[in-house]
Motif scaffolding. Structure first.
Motif, PDB file in Angstrom:
ATOM      1  N   LYS A 278      10.472  -3.907  36.653  1.00 59.59           N
ATOM      2  CA  LYS A 278      10.135  -3.282  35.368  1.00 59.59           C
ATOM      3  C   LYS A 278      11.321  -3.258  34.406  1.00 59.59           C
ATOM      4  O   LYS A 278      11.126  -3.134  33.199  1.00 59.59           O
ATOM      5  N   ASN A 279      12.534  -3.337  34.948  1.00 64.05           N
ATOM      6  CA  ASN A 279      13.719  -3.332  34.090  1.00 64.05           C
ATOM      7  C   ASN A 279      14.022  -4.699  33.488  1.00 64.05           C
ATOM      8  O   ASN A 279      14.945  -4.827  32.671  1.00 64.05           O
ATOM      9  N   SER A 280      13.266  -5.722  33.882  1.00 62.74           N
ATOM     10  CA  SER A 280      13.491  -7.055  33.323  1.00 62.74           C
ATOM     11  C   SER A 280      13.194  -7.055  31.829  1.00 62.74           C
ATOM     12  O   SER A 280      12.409  -6.249  31.322  1.00 62.74           O
ATOM     13  N   GLY A 281      13.856  -7.955  31.112  1.00 59.95           N
ATOM     14  CA  GLY A 281      13.570  -8.110  29.689  1.00 59.95           C
ATOM     15  C   GLY A 281      14.819  -8.137  28.846  1.00 59.95           C
ATOM     16  O   GLY A 281      15.926  -8.367  29.342  1.00 59.95           O
ATOM     17  N   ASN A 282      14.636  -7.900  27.535  1.00 61.10           N
ATOM     18  CA  ASN A 282      15.766  -7.948  26.613  1.00 61.10           C
ATOM     19  C   ASN A 282      16.129  -6.538  26.151  1.00 61.10           C
ATOM     20  O   ASN A 282      15.260  -5.675  26.000  1.00 61.10           O
ATOM     21  N   TYR A 283      17.435  -6.358  25.928  1.00 66.61           N
ATOM     22  CA  TYR A 283      17.975  -5.069  25.504  1.00 66.61           C
ATOM     23  C   TYR A 283      18.824  -5.281  24.247  1.00 66.61           C
ATOM     24  O   TYR A 283      19.573  -6.252  24.149  1.00 66.61           O
ATOM     25  N   THR A 284      18.698  -4.366  23.300  1.00 67.76           N
ATOM     26  CA  THR A 284      19.574  -4.335  22.132  1.00 67.76           C
ATOM     27  C   THR A 284      19.933  -2.889  21.847  1.00 67.76           C
ATOM     28  O   THR A 284      19.243  -1.957  22.290  1.00 67.76           O
ATOM     29  N   CYS A 285      21.039  -2.710  21.127  1.00 66.76           N
ATOM     30  CA  CYS A 285      21.374  -1.378  20.644  1.00 66.76           C
ATOM     31  C   CYS A 285      21.459  -1.452  19.118  1.00 66.76           C
ATOM     32  O   CYS A 285      21.917  -2.447  18.560  1.00 66.76           O
ATOM     33  N   VAL A 286      20.992  -0.399  18.470  1.00 65.04           N
ATOM     34  CA  VAL A 286      21.017  -0.313  17.009  1.00 65.04           C
ATOM     35  C   VAL A 286      22.004   0.778  16.632  1.00 65.04           C
ATOM     36  O   VAL A 286      21.843   1.940  17.012  1.00 65.04           O
ATOM     37  N   ALA A 287      23.075   0.383  15.901  1.00 64.67           N
ATOM     38  CA  ALA A 287      24.101   1.330  15.471  1.00 64.67           C
ATOM     39  C   ALA A 287      23.717   1.916  14.122  1.00 64.67           C
ATOM     40  O   ALA A 287      23.263   1.197  13.228  1.00 64.67           O
ATOM     41  N   PHE A 288      23.944   3.239  13.983  1.00 60.38           N
ATOM     42  CA  PHE A 288      23.587   3.922  12.735  1.00 60.38           C
ATOM     43  C   PHE A 288      24.748   4.791  12.274  1.00 60.38           C
ATOM     44  O   PHE A 288      25.341   5.535  13.067  1.00 60.38           O
ATOM     45  N   ASN A 289      25.089   4.665  10.970  1.00 57.84           N
ATOM     46  CA  ASN A 289      26.120   5.500  10.357  1.00 57.84           C
ATOM     47  C   ASN A 289      25.418   6.517   9.461  1.00 57.84           C
ATOM     48  O   ASN A 289      24.748   6.155   8.490  1.00 57.84           O
ATOM     49  N   ALA A 290      25.574   7.800   9.799  1.00 53.78           N
ATOM     50  CA  ALA A 290      24.876   8.858   9.071  1.00 53.78           C
ATOM     51  C   ALA A 290      25.367   8.986   7.638  1.00 53.78           C
ATOM     52  O   ALA A 290      24.632   9.478   6.770  1.00 53.78           O
ATOM     53  N   LYS A 291      26.589   8.552   7.348  1.00 65.38           N
ATOM     54  CA  LYS A 291      27.132   8.659   5.994  1.00 65.38           C
ATOM     55  C   LYS A 291      26.692   7.490   5.118  1.00 65.38           C
ATOM     56  O   LYS A 291      26.295   7.664   3.972  1.00 65.38           O
ATOM     57  N   THR A 292      26.798   6.274   5.660  1.00 66.96           N
ATOM     58  CA  THR A 292      26.427   5.102   4.853  1.00 66.96           C
ATOM     59  C   THR A 292      24.926   4.827   4.886  1.00 66.96           C
ATOM     60  O   THR A 292      24.426   4.028   4.081  1.00 66.96           O
ATOM     61  N   LYS A 293      24.229   5.468   5.872  1.00 68.88           N
ATOM     62  CA  LYS A 293      22.782   5.275   6.041  1.00 68.88           C
ATOM     63  C   LYS A 293      22.443   3.830   6.384  1.00 68.88           C
ATOM     64  O   LYS A 293      21.362   3.324   6.061  1.00 68.88           O
ATOM     65  N   ARG A 294      23.335   3.155   7.094  1.00 68.38           N
ATOM     66  CA  ARG A 294      23.122   1.747   7.412  1.00 68.38           C
ATOM     67  C   ARG A 294      22.817   1.591   8.895  1.00 68.38           C
ATOM     68  O   ARG A 294      23.438   2.241   9.748  1.00 68.38           O
ATOM     69  N   TYR A 295      21.872   0.676   9.206  1.00 68.54           N
ATOM     70  CA  TYR A 295      21.505   0.326  10.576  1.00 68.54           C
ATOM     71  C   TYR A 295      21.896  -1.126  10.823  1.00 68.54           C
ATOM     72  O   TYR A 295      21.609  -2.001  10.011  1.00 68.54           O
ATOM     73  N   ILE A 296      22.525  -1.385  11.962  1.00 70.17           N
ATOM     74  CA  ILE A 296      22.855  -2.761  12.351  1.00 70.17           C
ATOM     75  C   ILE A 296      22.513  -2.929  13.829  1.00 70.17           C
ATOM     76  O   ILE A 296      22.929  -2.106  14.661  1.00 70.17           O
ATOM     77  N   ALA A 297      21.783  -3.993  14.161  1.00 74.69           N
ATOM     78  CA  ALA A 297      21.414  -4.266  15.552  1.00 74.69           C
ATOM     79  C   ALA A 297      22.448  -5.173  16.197  1.00 74.69           C
ATOM     80  O   ALA A 297      23.064  -6.016  15.544  1.00 74.69           O
ATOM     81  N   SER A 298      22.611  -4.998  17.493  1.00 70.66           N
ATOM     82  CA  SER A 298      23.573  -5.792  18.257  1.00 70.66           C
ATOM     83  C   SER A 298      22.971  -7.127  18.670  1.00 70.66           C
ATOM     84  O   SER A 298      21.802  -7.420  18.403  1.00 70.66           O
ATOM     85  N   ASN A 299      23.776  -7.922  19.344  1.00 66.46           N
ATOM     86  CA  ASN A 299      23.275  -9.107  20.031  1.00 66.46           C
ATOM     87  C   ASN A 299      22.352  -8.662  21.174  1.00 66.46           C
ATOM     88  O   ASN A 299      22.294  -7.475  21.522  1.00 66.46           O
ATOM     89  N   MET A 300      21.655  -9.596  21.768  1.00 67.95           N
ATOM     90  CA  MET A 300      20.665  -9.267  22.790  1.00 67.95           C
ATOM     91  C   MET A 300      21.219  -9.535  24.184  1.00 67.95           C
ATOM     92  O   MET A 300      21.888 -10.542  24.427  1.00 67.95           O
ATOM     93  N   ALA A 301      20.941  -8.602  25.102  1.00 68.34           N
ATOM     94  CA  ALA A 301      21.221  -8.818  26.525  1.00 68.34           C
ATOM     95  C   ALA A 301      19.882  -9.068  27.216  1.00 68.34           C
ATOM     96  O   ALA A 301      18.931  -8.290  27.040  1.00 68.34           O
TER      97      ALA A 301
END
Length: 531
Positions: A278-301
């Motif tokens: 069940k743990n198989s698949g792709n993983y990403t993390c999305v970084a968020f800056n509360a001050k700039t209000k910007r979201y950026i996604a990482s590369n995929m594992a």
């Protein structure tokens, strides 16, 4: 002489004026409110009759070489150098602004004069930086205006980023005409990294503001996900760590995604223990800056979890009856108790199994069929089951029973009654054959492959029959051997043919030598004597 009479004397002396000269170094002097100022002269200090400093119509001080008279209003505020005429005035107040005149009457009754204008400046103080917006900005989104305020007269302003002067480029960094307002368009993180200082000053003094630090929020950027271990295939039960990092101020927060769906984890790294399919698949993390209000996604594992192969065995199908060469067939299956099998490989005695019309593997390679087994089919069979995380092998030793076959007997054809006799009977067989012996059809006692007669007699003459028997295949094979037992010496037939031939050759060689010698001697007798 009181101050009035001294001043009267000075006025009478100065009435005789033949010429004048500029005896002050500066015609304009600046001083700071509350501090002292000096009026320096160019006078060489030669003998003079009188010296006087005036402020407008007010006489401040009058002096000769022997006496100095200071007006009461300036008693505690004036110092005079009688030699050069330099006057120090202070502490200054706003009323001291104006024109000052120095008059010197020399011994030659020459009058020297000099005029200087004093400007009393307000002290530099309260240098302060204010910002709009106050204290915080967002990189590339904000424009910042820094204003420097200060108290003082004739002020000029300088901006410093740490110790380096800020240089306006007229595009992003702009200074107003007075230099006290610094505008930064589309502020970048390094623009106001600081600390920022404002330095206000005039010709006489300067003061620097307290350090100003502007917080510029930026990011997230360079969002990187690192998987440990890095393998794209993991075994069930393994542990994997996913760590996310980014460049951000303030620090970013993180949202983890699995196959596009949000996970409950919001920390910078997560550890998955005892993983399964069940743990198989792709993983990403999305970084968020509360001050700039910007979201950026990482590369995929991306990784797949596979169950390791366990309990690989080779099993014979059907009854485990002994295999008889040229009579039996066998079916072997190779299976694992658990795990996903990606490939199967069979070997025999350490080399790849060779298939044929008799030796057949199923399409899935999980079953081996051997029809009408041969003795050469015996050996160690292995099947290796493999997937991306491990491999495991099963073993099976195949025993093929055969024979007896290829029976043969080795022994003498004739012996004398004094000779020891050994007759050996061998046959190819598995398991090893048992043996029985007969002489002229009569059964003998020995049951081994070697028949031995220590002292043969004439009755041991005859035909010997050896019969090999395989108790498992129930097969038999026989062979015969004829033996003749003779009297002692009966087998002594004189010289052999080879010995006789050697003797004849030796006699012929000797005869040839004798004939040669005789012929030689006869030739010597035929030679005539010289005497």
């Amino acid at each position: 002489m009181d101050f009035f009479n001294f001043r009267l004397f000075f006025l009478l002396a100065s009435a005789v004026v033949c010429c004048s000269a500029d005896i002050l170094k500066n015609d304009k002097v600046k001083g700071v409110l509350g501090k002292n100022v000096k009026f320096n002269t160019t006078f060489d200090g030669s003998e003079y009759l009188s010296l006087s400093w005036n402020f407008g119509s007010v006489n401040i001080v009058t002096a000769s070489k022997v006496k100095v008279a200071i007006a009461n209003a300036y008693t505690d505020r004036v110092k005079l150098n009688k030699t050069t005429g330099m006057m120090e005035l202070g502490p200054l107040n706003a009323a001291d602004n104006g024109m000052y005149q120095l008059i010197i009457v020399t011994q030659e009754l020459q009058t020297l004069t000099g005029d200087s204008e004093l400007k009393v400046l307000e002290p530099v103080s309260s240098v302060t930086i204010t910002s709009d917006p106050p204290k915080e900005a967002v990189e590339s989104n904000s424009s910042v205006v820094l204003t420097c305020t200060a108290k003082g007269s004739f002020l000029k302003y300088t901006w410093l980023n740490n110790t380096v002067p800020v240089v306006a480029d007229g595009k992003r960094l702009i200074l107003n005409a007075d230099g006290n307002i610094l505008s930064v368009k589309d502020v970048q993180r390094w623009d106001l990294r600081g600390p920022i200082y404002c330095r206000a000053g005039n010709d006489l003094e300067e003061e620097t503001s307290a350090a100003f630090n502007m917080t510029v929020s930026y990011g997230p950027e360079k969002v990187v996900l690192v998987q440990t271990p890095t393998s794209s295939v993991l075994a069930t039960g393994a542990m994997v760590t996913l760590a996310c990092s980014s460049v951000s101020s303030p620090d970013a927060t993180y949202q983890w995604m699995h196959n596009g769906a949000p996970m409950k984890d919001t920390t910078a790294s997560i550890t998955l223990e005892n993983v399964n399919e069940k743990n198989s698949g792709n993983y990403t993390c999305v970084a968020f800056n509360a001050k700039t209000k910007r979201y950026i996604a990482s590369n995929m594992a991306l990784f797949t979890v596979i169950e390791p192969i366990k309990g690989t065995t080779i099993t014979r199908v059907g009854a485990a009856t002994p295999l008889i060469a040229k009579d039996s067939s066998i079916q072997l299956t190779c299976k694992a108790v658990a795990g996903t099998v990606a490939s199967t490989k069979w070997t025999k005695d350490g080399v790849d199994l060779v298939v044929s019309e008799r030796v057949v593997l199923s399409k899935k390679m999980d079953m081996l069929n051997i029809s009408m087994v041969q003795r050469e089919d015996a050996g160690l069979y292995k099947c290796v089951l493999k997937n991306a995380v491990n491999s495991l092998e099963g073993n099976y030793t195949m025993v093929v029973n055969y024979g007896p076959e290829g029976i043969k007997m080795v022994g003498p054809k004739a012996v004398e009654i004094t000779d020891r006799v050994e007759i050996k009977c061998t046959a190819e067989s598995y398991p090893v054959a048992t043996y029985s012996w007969k002489l002229n059809g009569t059964k003998l006692e020995p049951t081994t492959s070697m028949f031995i007669i220590e002292q043969p007699s004439f009755r041991d003459t005859g035909t010997y029959t050896c019969t090999a028997h395989n108790p498992l295949t129930n097969g038999t094979a026989s062979s015969t051997h004829t033996l003749a037992v003779k009297e002692e010496g009966a087998l002594d037939e004189g010289l052999s043919g080879g010995a006789i031939a050697g003797i004849i050759i030796g006699v012929l060689i000797a005869l040839a030598i004798v004939i040669g010698v005789v012929m030689h001697m006869r030739k010597k007798k035929d030679i005539p004597s010289p005497y």
